[in-house]
Motif scaffolding. Sequence first.
Motif, PDB file in Angstrom:
ATOM      1  N   GLU A  25       0.800  -1.217   0.000  1.00 28.37           N
ATOM      2  CA  GLU A  25       0.000   0.000   0.000  1.00 28.37           C
ATOM      3  C   GLU A  25       0.835   1.270   0.000  1.00 28.37           C
ATOM      4  O   GLU A  25       0.361   2.333  -0.407  1.00 28.37           O
ATOM      5  N   ASP A  26       2.088   1.176   0.465  1.00 23.95           N
ATOM      6  CA  ASP A  26       2.893   2.393   0.569  1.00 23.95           C
ATOM      7  C   ASP A  26       3.652   2.720  -0.724  1.00 23.95           C
ATOM      8  O   ASP A  26       4.403   3.692  -0.772  1.00 23.95           O
TER       9      ASP A  26
ATOM     10  N   CYS B   3       8.458   2.773  -1.656  1.00 24.17           N
ATOM     11  CA  CYS B   3       9.000   3.826  -0.794  1.00 24.17           C
ATOM     12  C   CYS B   3      10.147   3.300   0.064  1.00 24.17           C
ATOM     13  O   CYS B   3      11.047   4.058   0.432  1.00 24.17           O
ATOM     14  N   ASP B   4      10.100   2.026   0.392  1.00 22.34           N
ATOM     15  CA  ASP B   4      11.132   1.412   1.228  1.00 22.34           C
ATOM     16  C   ASP B   4      12.371   1.139   0.366  1.00 22.34           C
ATOM     17  O   ASP B   4      12.355   0.274  -0.513  1.00 22.34           O
TER      18      ASP B   4
END
Length: 406
Positions: free
Chosen positions: A211-212, A352-353
């Motif tokens: 989701e991110d 994002c990670d």
Amino acid sequence: MGLISKQKKEIAHEWTLRKAIGFIDFNPREVLPKNKIAKKIAMDKLLPFTRDINGYEMSMYKGGTKFRNGDTIMARITPCLENGKIALVNNLGKGEVGFGSTEFIILRAKPGISDATFIYYLSLSPIFRDTAIRSMVGSSGRQRVQQGVLDNLEFYAPQLPEQIEIGSLLKIFDDKIENNNAINKRLEQMAQVIFKSWFVDFEPWGGVMPEDWVTVSLSDIMDYQGGSQPPAAEFISTYKKGYMRFVQIRDYETNSHLTYIPISPKNKICSREDIMIARYGASLGRICFGIAGAYNVALAKVIPKKPEYREFLRCYLTSPDFFIGINNRGNRSAQAGFNQGDIKSFEFRFPCDENVLEDFENVLSPIFQTRMHLKDENEKLAIIRDNLLPRLVSGELVINACSTIN
């Protein structure tokens, strides 16, 4: 007769003076019905100084040269011949007839007199190829080989058993190069499979996109830098101190026919690890890497905004989506090339990670390093082959004095 005299002086054993027309069957007659669908080999399928043909297309026969497996096809027009577009046909079925450009000369072995593999390597040697190039006539940019000059070319050649031995020895090098190329192609396919499993199918996350993840454009994760173009008068073909390699679009295909330019602070430099994109013409969007030196204006160097983006970019830019997409951006002319707006227009979901990108880098980096190792090995094999070839086919080097590769 200067070349013949020099060749005879260098021969250490008994060879026979031959005329090419009696040793080679030029442009042999073949039957291929009009409008029949057959394998077509266009000029762009011949890579410079590369034995094996880079594919074919199925097309309706309307005209052109015709050939079978075992025939050598040689470009007869400038600059294709000078660039080494000569290949040995090996991608047809038994008894199958293929066709190709009208700008090919077909060379076939004569039964009991000459060997097909020996003829291929002979056609690459100075004895044959240099004579063909010197015979060219016609308007600038459209010069062609004079067939009569080739027909009457005289050279010393061994008997058939020794031809077979010479061809078999040189073939070892090209077989190994082709095997390495096949492995490299599989490694590239493997990298694309891994890329798809992570960033399209989300397999490490159970098939569901985290989701991110966010939507980014290609310009968010990379910049690019165009090359430079020194004066043509500065180009040389043999390395010397104070010069460096000049990387051009033709280096996408082969490391043969190298060019060097003076070392200068004006030069734009790429390393072996850098990702290079062709910016113009028929090569637009093609990717290469593993070449170091200064690069020209028809190329752009990819600059990842973070080091851990490199392998992601190498896979994304090599994908069909990017190649097709960059060629369909706008209504540019063949020389307009892509621009920053084109790069920005590519959008995709991105993690994002940054640990995800680091993990992907760790998985893909060994594949890239293996590909570079095989590329280096091919360059060394080609150097040995190219040093042996003219000495073997001229008789300067006796076959029994050579060692083979395991």
